[in-house]
Design a protein around this motif. Sequence first.
Motif, PDB file in Angstrom:
ATOM      1  N   GLU A   5       0.812  -1.203   0.000  1.00  0.00           N
ATOM      2  CA  GLU A   5       0.000   0.000   0.000  1.00  0.00           C
ATOM      3  C   GLU A   5       0.854   1.265   0.000  1.00  0.00           C
ATOM      4  O   GLU A   5       0.413   2.315  -0.414  1.00  0.00           O
ATOM      5  N   ARG A   6       2.072   1.191   0.471  1.00  0.00           N
ATOM      6  CA  ARG A   6       2.921   2.359   0.590  1.00  0.00           C
ATOM      7  C   ARG A   6       3.796   2.583  -0.630  1.00  0.00           C
ATOM      8  O   ARG A   6       4.518   3.559  -0.703  1.00  0.00           O
ATOM      9  N   LEU A   7       3.742   1.680  -1.582  1.00  0.00           N
ATOM     10  CA  LEU A   7       4.572   1.814  -2.778  1.00  0.00           C
ATOM     11  C   LEU A   7       3.804   2.510  -3.886  1.00  0.00           C
ATOM     12  O   LEU A   7       2.613   2.322  -4.051  1.00  0.00           O
ATOM     13  N   LYS A   8       4.511   3.306  -4.631  1.00  0.00           N
ATOM     14  CA  LYS A   8       3.952   3.839  -5.863  1.00  0.00           C
ATOM     15  C   LYS A   8       4.369   2.877  -6.950  1.00  0.00           C
ATOM     16  O   LYS A   8       5.539   2.553  -7.077  1.00  0.00           O
ATOM     17  N   ARG A   9       3.434   2.423  -7.728  1.00  0.00           N
ATOM     18  CA  ARG A   9       3.770   1.480  -8.786  1.00  0.00           C
ATOM     19  C   ARG A   9       3.726   2.173 -10.126  1.00  0.00           C
ATOM     20  O   ARG A   9       2.773   2.871 -10.430  1.00  0.00           O
ATOM     21  N   GLY A  10       4.737   1.959 -10.893  1.00  0.00           N
ATOM     22  CA  GLY A  10       4.767   2.497 -12.244  1.00  0.00           C
ATOM     23  C   GLY A  10       5.021   1.360 -13.211  1.00  0.00           C
ATOM     24  O   GLY A  10       6.032   0.687 -13.095  1.00  0.00           O
ATOM     25  N   LEU A  11       4.104   1.145 -14.106  1.00  0.00           N
ATOM     26  CA  LEU A  11       4.283   0.107 -15.101  1.00  0.00           C
ATOM     27  C   LEU A  11       4.073   0.685 -16.494  1.00  0.00           C
ATOM     28  O   LEU A  11       3.160   0.312 -17.217  1.00  0.00           O
ATOM     29  N   PRO A  12       4.928   1.630 -16.865  1.00  0.00           N
ATOM     30  CA  PRO A  12       4.772   2.177 -18.215  1.00  0.00           C
ATOM     31  C   PRO A  12       5.065   1.088 -19.237  1.00  0.00           C
ATOM     32  O   PRO A  12       5.930   0.251 -19.033  1.00  0.00           O
ATOM     33  N   ILE A  25       8.870   2.443  -6.151  1.00  0.00           N
ATOM     34  CA  ILE A  25       9.339   3.649  -5.479  1.00  0.00           C
ATOM     35  C   ILE A  25       8.551   3.842  -4.189  1.00  0.00           C
ATOM     36  O   ILE A  25       7.317   3.752  -4.185  1.00  0.00           O
ATOM     37  N   ASP A  26       9.256   4.121  -3.075  1.00  0.00           N
ATOM     38  CA  ASP A  26       8.556   4.361  -1.818  1.00  0.00           C
ATOM     39  C   ASP A  26       8.021   5.801  -1.783  1.00  0.00           C
ATOM     40  O   ASP A  26       8.293   6.589  -2.681  1.00  0.00           O
ATOM     41  N   PRO A  27       7.228   6.150  -0.760  1.00  0.00           N
ATOM     42  CA  PRO A  27       6.614   7.481  -0.707  1.00  0.00           C
ATOM     43  C   PRO A  27       7.613   8.646  -0.694  1.00  0.00           C
ATOM     44  O   PRO A  27       7.256   9.769  -1.050  1.00  0.00           O
ATOM     45  N   LYS A  30      12.407   7.101  -3.039  1.00  0.00           N
ATOM     46  CA  LYS A  30      13.539   6.184  -3.108  1.00  0.00           C
ATOM     47  C   LYS A  30      13.166   4.972  -3.970  1.00  0.00           C
ATOM     48  O   LYS A  30      12.126   4.356  -3.785  1.00  0.00           O
ATOM     49  N   VAL A  31      14.027   4.637  -4.934  1.00  0.00           N
ATOM     50  CA  VAL A  31      13.809   3.471  -5.791  1.00  0.00           C
ATOM     51  C   VAL A  31      14.172   2.218  -4.995  1.00  0.00           C
ATOM     52  O   VAL A  31      15.294   2.055  -4.530  1.00  0.00           O
ATOM     53  N   LEU A  32      13.184   1.340  -4.828  1.00  0.00           N
ATOM     54  CA  LEU A  32      13.392   0.117  -4.060  1.00  0.00           C
ATOM     55  C   LEU A  32      13.774  -1.062  -4.948  1.00  0.00           C
ATOM     56  O   LEU A  32      14.482  -1.961  -4.520  1.00  0.00           O
ATOM     57  N   ALA A  33      13.291  -1.049  -6.166  1.00  0.00           N
ATOM     58  CA  ALA A  33      13.597  -2.125  -7.111  1.00  0.00           C
ATOM     59  C   ALA A  33      13.377  -1.591  -8.515  1.00  0.00           C
ATOM     60  O   ALA A  33      12.565  -0.696  -8.722  1.00  0.00           O
TER      61      ALA A  33
END
Length: 52
Positions: A5-12, A25-27, A30-33
């Motif tokens: 729930e705390r991650l921003k997901r980007g799937l372009p 990316i966290d709130p 910061k890039v987590l993976a």
Amino acid sequence: MPSKERLKRGLPHDPHKRSATIEAIDPTGKVLAAGRYSTDTNGYTEMLTAGR
């Protein structure tokens, strides 16, 4: 890793290219993976697995 729930997901995705790149990316930004995947069925499956 923070909860989903705390991650921003980007799937372009651009189907005209031969790869797709994703980042978790966290709130704070910061890039987590990150990963680059092929646009075939195997790459799409790997991308979905990584995004979970």
